[in-house]
Motif scaffolding. Structure first.
Motif, PDB file in Angstrom:
ATOM      1  N   LEU A 190      42.979  30.016  34.330  1.00 59.06           N
ATOM      2  CA  LEU A 190      43.186  30.068  32.888  1.00 59.06           C
ATOM      3  C   LEU A 190      44.199  30.961  33.028  1.00 59.06           C
ATOM      4  CD1 LEU A 190      39.787  32.296  32.901  1.00 59.06           C
ATOM      5  CD2 LEU A 190      40.822  29.872  31.583  1.00 59.06           C
ATOM      6  N   ARG A 191      45.725  30.532  34.496  1.00 59.82           N
ATOM      7  CA  ARG A 191      46.676  31.471  34.021  1.00 59.82           C
ATOM      8  C   ARG A 191      47.056  30.108  34.788  1.00 59.82           C
ATOM      9  NH1 ARG A 191      46.346  37.432  36.288  1.00 59.82           N
ATOM     10  NH2 ARG A 191      46.069  36.852  38.645  1.00 59.82           N
ATOM     11  N   VAL A 262      31.823  32.428  34.614  1.00 58.69           N
ATOM     12  CA  VAL A 262      32.652  33.071  33.526  1.00 58.69           C
ATOM     13  C   VAL A 262      33.556  32.839  33.374  1.00 58.69           C
ATOM     14  CG1 VAL A 262      33.496  35.031  35.355  1.00 58.69           C
ATOM     15  CG2 VAL A 262      33.565  36.313  33.504  1.00 58.69           C
TER      16      VAL A 262
ATOM     17  N   GLU B  42      42.263  43.286  46.029  1.00 57.99           N
ATOM     18  CA  GLU B  42      42.482  41.671  46.503  1.00 57.99           C
ATOM     19  C   GLU B  42      42.977  41.008  46.917  1.00 57.99           C
ATOM     20  OE1 GLU B  42      38.703  41.214  43.014  1.00 57.99           O
ATOM     21  OE2 GLU B  42      40.617  41.692  41.741  1.00 57.99           O
ATOM     22  N   GLU B  44      45.807  40.211  44.729  1.00 51.02           N
ATOM     23  CA  GLU B  44      45.723  39.957  43.565  1.00 51.02           C
ATOM     24  C   GLU B  44      46.969  40.670  43.131  1.00 51.02           C
ATOM     25  OE1 GLU B  44      43.793  37.327  42.785  1.00 51.02           O
ATOM     26  OE2 GLU B  44      44.405  36.951  40.812  1.00 51.02           O
ATOM     27  N   ARG B 135      53.098  44.959  34.428  1.00 51.55           N
ATOM     28  CA  ARG B 135      52.364  44.324  33.356  1.00 51.55           C
ATOM     29  C   ARG B 135      53.588  45.787  32.054  1.00 51.55           C
ATOM     30  NH1 ARG B 135      49.114  42.619  30.178  1.00 51.55           N
ATOM     31  NH2 ARG B 135      47.253  44.316  29.163  1.00 51.55           N
TER      32      ARG B 135
ATOM     33  N   THR C 237      45.598  34.980  27.556  1.00 51.26           N
ATOM     34  CA  THR C 237      44.669  34.649  29.181  1.00 51.26           C
ATOM     35  C   THR C 237      43.729  36.127  29.395  1.00 51.26           C
ATOM     36  OG1 THR C 237      46.337  35.998  30.195  1.00 51.26           O
ATOM     37  CG2 THR C 237      46.541  33.739  30.916  1.00 51.26           C
ATOM     38  N   GLU C 238      44.179  37.225  28.284  1.00 52.10           N
ATOM     39  CA  GLU C 238      43.440  38.578  28.480  1.00 52.10           C
ATOM     40  C   GLU C 238      41.340  38.178  27.639  1.00 52.10           C
ATOM     41  OE1 GLU C 238      45.387  42.079  28.863  1.00 52.10           O
ATOM     42  OE2 GLU C 238      46.657  41.124  29.618  1.00 52.10           O
ATOM     43  N   LYS C 241      35.513  40.507  28.924  1.00 52.96           N
ATOM     44  CA  LYS C 241      34.440  39.618  29.025  1.00 52.96           C
ATOM     45  C   LYS C 241      32.876  40.892  29.547  1.00 52.96           C
ATOM     46  CE  LYS C 241      35.327  34.678  29.042  1.00 52.96           C
ATOM     47  NZ  LYS C 241      35.149  33.739  29.871  1.00 52.96           N
ATOM     48  N   LEU C 248      31.902  41.657  32.770  1.00 51.90           N
ATOM     49  CA  LEU C 248      31.786  40.824  33.931  1.00 51.90           C
ATOM     50  C   LEU C 248      33.739  40.523  34.310  1.00 51.90           C
ATOM     51  CD1 LEU C 248      29.760  37.752  31.288  1.00 51.90           C
ATOM     52  CD2 LEU C 248      28.780  39.731  33.596  1.00 51.90           C
ATOM     53  N   THR C 249      34.468  41.051  33.352  1.00 52.67           N
ATOM     54  CA  THR C 249      35.919  40.895  33.883  1.00 52.67           C
ATOM     55  C   THR C 249      36.392  42.106  34.118  1.00 52.67           C
ATOM     56  OG1 THR C 249      35.749  40.993  31.908  1.00 52.67           O
ATOM     57  CG2 THR C 249      36.795  39.002  32.629  1.00 52.67           C
ATOM     58  N   SER C 251      37.965  43.083  37.397  1.00 56.18           N
ATOM     59  CA  SER C 251      39.258  42.582  37.951  1.00 56.18           C
ATOM     60  C   SER C 251      39.872  42.239  37.806  1.00 56.18           C
ATOM     61  CB  SER C 251      38.602  42.330  39.616  1.00 56.18           C
ATOM     62  OG  SER C 251      38.362  41.012  39.546  1.00 56.18           O
ATOM     63  N   PHE C 252      40.891  41.693  38.614  1.00 62.16           N
ATOM     64  CA  PHE C 252      42.551  41.171  38.116  1.00 62.16           C
ATOM     65  C   PHE C 252      42.018  39.171  38.424  1.00 62.16           C
ATOM     66  CE2 PHE C 252      45.983  44.440  38.835  1.00 62.16           C
ATOM     67  CZ  PHE C 252      45.487  45.432  37.554  1.00 62.16           C
ATOM     68  N   THR C 253      41.598  39.495  39.371  1.00 63.05           N
ATOM     69  CA  THR C 253      40.378  37.950  39.490  1.00 63.05           C
ATOM     70  C   THR C 253      40.100  37.221  38.282  1.00 63.05           C
ATOM     71  OG1 THR C 253      39.878  38.612  41.811  1.00 63.05           O
ATOM     72  CG2 THR C 253      39.879  36.986  41.584  1.00 63.05           C
ATOM     73  N   THR C 254      39.588  38.735  37.345  1.00 62.90           N
ATOM     74  CA  THR C 254      38.327  38.175  36.296  1.00 62.90           C
ATOM     75  C   THR C 254      39.647  38.395  34.741  1.00 62.90           C
ATOM     76  OG1 THR C 254      36.769  39.680  36.461  1.00 62.90           O
ATOM     77  CG2 THR C 254      36.435  37.705  37.303  1.00 62.90           C
ATOM     78  N   TYR C 255      39.951  39.845  34.999  1.00 66.28           N
ATOM     79  CA  TYR C 255      40.607  39.786  33.705  1.00 66.28           C
ATOM     80  C   TYR C 255      42.211  39.708  34.259  1.00 66.28           C
ATOM     81  CZ  TYR C 255      42.264  43.087  30.173  1.00 66.28           C
ATOM     82  OH  TYR C 255      43.091  42.448  28.611  1.00 66.28           O
ATOM     83  N   LEU C 256      42.668  38.974  33.695  1.00 66.92           N
ATOM     84  CA  LEU C 256      44.134  38.053  33.559  1.00 66.92           C
ATOM     85  C   LEU C 256      45.010  38.223  33.049  1.00 66.92           C
ATOM     86  CD1 LEU C 256      42.666  34.416  34.575  1.00 66.92           C
ATOM     87  CD2 LEU C 256      42.783  36.297  35.895  1.00 66.92           C
ATOM     88  N   ILE C 257      46.207  39.128  33.677  1.00 60.98           N
ATOM     89  CA  ILE C 257      47.331  39.787  32.947  1.00 60.98           C
ATOM     90  C   ILE C 257      48.385  38.631  33.234  1.00 60.98           C
ATOM     91  CG2 ILE C 257      46.793  41.748  32.683  1.00 60.98           C
ATOM     92  CD1 ILE C 257      49.177  42.199  35.129  1.00 60.98           C
TER      93      ILE C 257
END
Lengths: 288, 152, 331
Positions: A190-191, A262, B42, B44, B135, C237-238, C241, C248-249, C251-257
């Protein structure tokens, strides 16, 4: 009030044998650590506090990394970046290089190991499809007895591996494919950096007089384990053209059992497999 | 508790730690080295990047005892306001700093690259910091800053 | 197959406090014994560089005074005058004008004190190179002026304020003078779309921004690049959810900046420096404006490439591919 909390021991064995004895001593309470980049997160997730962490990074034998007579041997403590620094391997297997380079960032690749990606047994492990098509063998030891297991028989499910409680993965090995082979790795996330695969694909193909001689495809993130695409025998001997590609696409799609999660839908994953198989084969056609 | 011995910014350190404690917490809380940031815990975002035996790693992912016997460099060991590292000077000059939270991590990743490859290409610089999230800046000025530090 | 496309989008965005909220900032300047100008305003710096911008404005008014003669006091509403919230893209415009006014007040005060020493009238005094000159070329230094101020019992401390034109709440029909300032921007996005996987590569973003007079060019460029990057996040990307109210999103692994590879190596910033309707500084805010045209420009570029509009964000590979499939079911 006295709070008694069990402290985790941290151990640095110097020999494989010693590591296995420690594992036997601590049983399920002992965990091996190589790169360890998944370990703290995993322990947190499982709410688990091990009795002992057995750090295998200082076992010289596990740092083995050799290419000899086309046989590649990579020890359990060899990091991704140590592999990427090996020019011979990267020149021979650019698709494996690409797969490894797509994992995490530099910081993760400086710690994490290729064998760790296998031990972790995630369907989204990005080195795995390449290792599947290379027919990698996972070599385990309990200090006395060794086993050698094909990677697809070693990884049994999500985070499930064919490893006995007192065993350690010592290394993996695979043969370099003959020069006639061409490999590709594709990943959709997704990125574009540090992304977990929505779908990934590794392909190994060779032609004989423009006809497909051998072809292997493995797909990641479309089933509980990486999928070795079966049924490709049917297209051996056929010319590599758009019609054959369509057949390969259909075979590959039949092998996938993606789920919704997800990151994306099963439906998209199926469509993306089509796109990736086409893209990787067309790249090969363009190169010829 | 296990005894952790390591070299941090050229100084030998001995302390008792919980083996599972992330190294970043030991650096920040026990040693007061607050330049190393915690962004995600984590692996990331790269804000916690340090050098472990010369290589850039995420200190949030490392159980403290993993560093036993190792040499560590944090941003404090790279440079400060009075005596900045060329990477710090150039990133600042090129406008690669806004809120600054990610900056120590980017500097450490850059220094890790320069340890290995003193004259990197732009592609190598981009890869070296691809494990760091920012960011504010849009990244390109950080890349320019790192490249400029090498030209000097 | 990969297809390229180009998309344009224009936007306008109000800055400064809207709908009747008074928008005021006050800046303090003191000339102290060390011959440095201490500038205080409680205007929070989030990385946009308001201290640097404020110092630059003060320097320019004070005859291009070297910046090492200006000390910015850390913002603190307990110790410095209130600059108001850092929001509504207002600090450069409102605090900037207040700094402009404060610096002019300081200049007037210094001319007045030095004119006594130079035997001339304040209006005849010129301040340059950190010294005061009369028409005959005689001069006195900052140090002389500081001493003279002590002699005559004058404090070398001034404030300057600025209030942006008052706005009003909109009426029932949504009409009224609700916003006192707008910024304008037009962007061009160049993308490449994989027609079979839906992946989008943004190759280049060119921006054309009217934010009035640009005070600190590098700061404005940094805001543009940062804003474009943030907006590329919500464009591509962001995605937040949730399920039954649980994120559900998380963390930085699921919420993608956006990572470095999601941002084009070239984001160019061009400024169109139009006059502004009020204030002597000439600057408008641009912080939020610069995000606005990104999504429509990219979505238009995707349309130009593959002929379909993605109608919900982010334009993930899945949404792009779905839009393509919906348009051409046989594909």
């Amino acid at each position: 009030m006295e709070v008694k909390s069990e402290r985790t021991e941290y151990l640095f064995p110097k020999l494989i044998d010693e590591a296995c004895k420690l594992k036997e001593k601590f049983g399920a309470g002992g965990r091996f650590l190589a790169g360890g980049t998944d370990l703290l997160l995993l322990l947190d997730q499982l709410n688990e506090k091990p009795k002992a962490l057995i750090d295998i990074n200082r076992i010289p034998e596990l740092k083995t990394f050799t290419i000899s007579d086309s046989l590649v041997t990579i020890g359990a403590a060899v990091t991704y970046n140590e592999i990427l620094e090996n020019n011979e391997l990267c020149q021979q297997l650019p698709f494996l290089e690409k797969a490894i380079r797509s994992i995490g960032g530099v910081q993760v690749r400086n710690m994490a190991t290729l064998v760790g990606n296998i031990a972790n047994a995630s369907p989204a492990g990005d080195s795995l499809p390449a290792l599947y098509v290379l027919k990698a063998k996972v070599c385990t030891t309990d200090g006395t007895n060794q086993r050698e297991i094909a990677i697809e028989d070693f990884i049994l499910g999500v985070r499930k591996i064919n490893l006995k409680p007192n065993e350690l993965i010592s290394h993996i090995k695979f043969k370099l494919p003959k020069p006639a082979f061409h490999g590709e790795f594709e990943k959709i996330g997704l990125r574009k950096a540090m992304a977990i695969s929505l779908v990934s694909l590794a392909l190994l193909i060779s032609l004989d007089e423009l006809k497909i001689d051998e072809i292997y495809i493995a797909l990641g993130s479309v089933a509980p384990t990486v999928v070795n695409v079966g049924g490709l025998d049917a297209i051996i001997g056929k010319p590599l053209n758009q019609k054959t590609i369509a057949e390969i696409v259909a075979i590959a799609a039949n092998n996938a059992k993606p789920i919704d999660d997800v990151r994306g839908s099963a439906e998209y994953r199926r469509m993306a497999i089509t796109g990736m198989v086409k893209r990787s084969l067309n790249k090969f056609i363009d190169k010829n | 508790m296990p005894t952790l011995k390591m070299i941090v910014n050229n100084e030998p350190i001995t302390l008792e730690v919980d083996a599972l404690r992330p190294l970043v917490d030991v650096l920040r809380e026990d040693l007061g080295l607050l330049g190393t940031k915690v962004g995600c815990r984590e692996g990331e975002c790269g804000a916690c990047t340090i050098l472990l035996d010369g290589k850039a790693v995420n200190s949030c992912l490392i159980p403290a005892m993993r560093a036993h016997g190792c040499s560590i460099v944090t941003i404090e060991g790279v440079g400060d306001v009075d005596n900045p590292h060329p990477v710090q000077v150039s990133i600042t000059e090129e406008g690669g700093v806004q809120c600054g939270y990610c900056t120590p991590g980017f500097v450490m990743s850059a220094v890790g690259l320069l340890n290995k490859s003193p004259n990197p290409t732009e592609a190598e610089v981009r890869e070296a910091i691809s494990g760091n999230l920012c960011r504010c800046t849009g990244y390109n000025r950080i890349v320019k800053g790192i490249l400029k530090s090498v030209e000097k | 197959m990969k297809k390229k496309g180009i998309g344009f989008a224009s936007a306008w965005q109000g800055s400064n406090l809207h709908f009747g909220h008074p928008d005021v900032s006050t800046v303090l300047i003191e000339l102290r014994e060390d011959q440095k100008f201490y500038v205080g305003v409680a205007a929070a710096d989030l990385g946009q560089g308001i201290p640097e911008t404020t110092a630059l404005i003060v320097s320019r008014v004070l005859g291009n005074l070297p910046l090492d003669k200006i000390v910015m006091i850390d913002p603190d509403t307990g110790a410095t005058p209130d600059g108001g919230a850092t929001g509504a893209s207002r600090q450069t415009s409102v605090t900037g004008n207040a700094a402009f006014n404060a610096a002019n007040n300081m200049l007037d005060l210094l001319k007045s004190v030095s004119s006594e020493l130079l035997n001339t009238s304040p209006s005849e005094v010129e301040f340059k190179s950190a010294a005061f000159f009369n028409q005959d070329g005689e001069n006195v230094t900052l140090s002389d002026v500081i001493d003279e101020a002590k002699n005559i019992g004058t404090s070398l401390s001034v404030i300057g304020s600025f209030k942006a034109p008052s706005t009003e709440d909109l009426d029932e029909k949504g009409q009224g003078y609700g916003v006192n300032q707008f910024g304008y921007a037009t962007y061009v996005a160049e993308v490449e779309v994989d027609t079979e996987t839906g992946e989008v590569d943004v190759l280049k973003i060119s921006t054309f921004v009217d934010a009035g007079r640009i005070i600190r060019k590098i700061g404005a460029e940094m805001q543009v690049e940062g804003g474009v990057t943030m907006a590329l996040g919500h464009t591509l990307t962001e995605e937040f959810k949730q399920e039954n109210g649980w994120p559900l999103t998380d963390s930085f692994t699921t919420y993608l900046i956006p990572s470095i590879y999601d941002v084009p190596p070239e984001i160019s910033a061009h400024f169109v420096e139009e006059e502004v309707p009020f204030g002597q500084l000439g600057a408008k805010g641009l912080a939020e404006l610069v995000l606005v045209p990104v999504a429509p420009a990219v979505i238009n570029a995707i349309y130009d490439a593959v002929g379909v509009y993605v109608t919900s964000l982010p334009a993930t590979p899945e949404r792009v591919l779905q839009a393509i499939k919906d348009q051409t079911p046989d594909l």
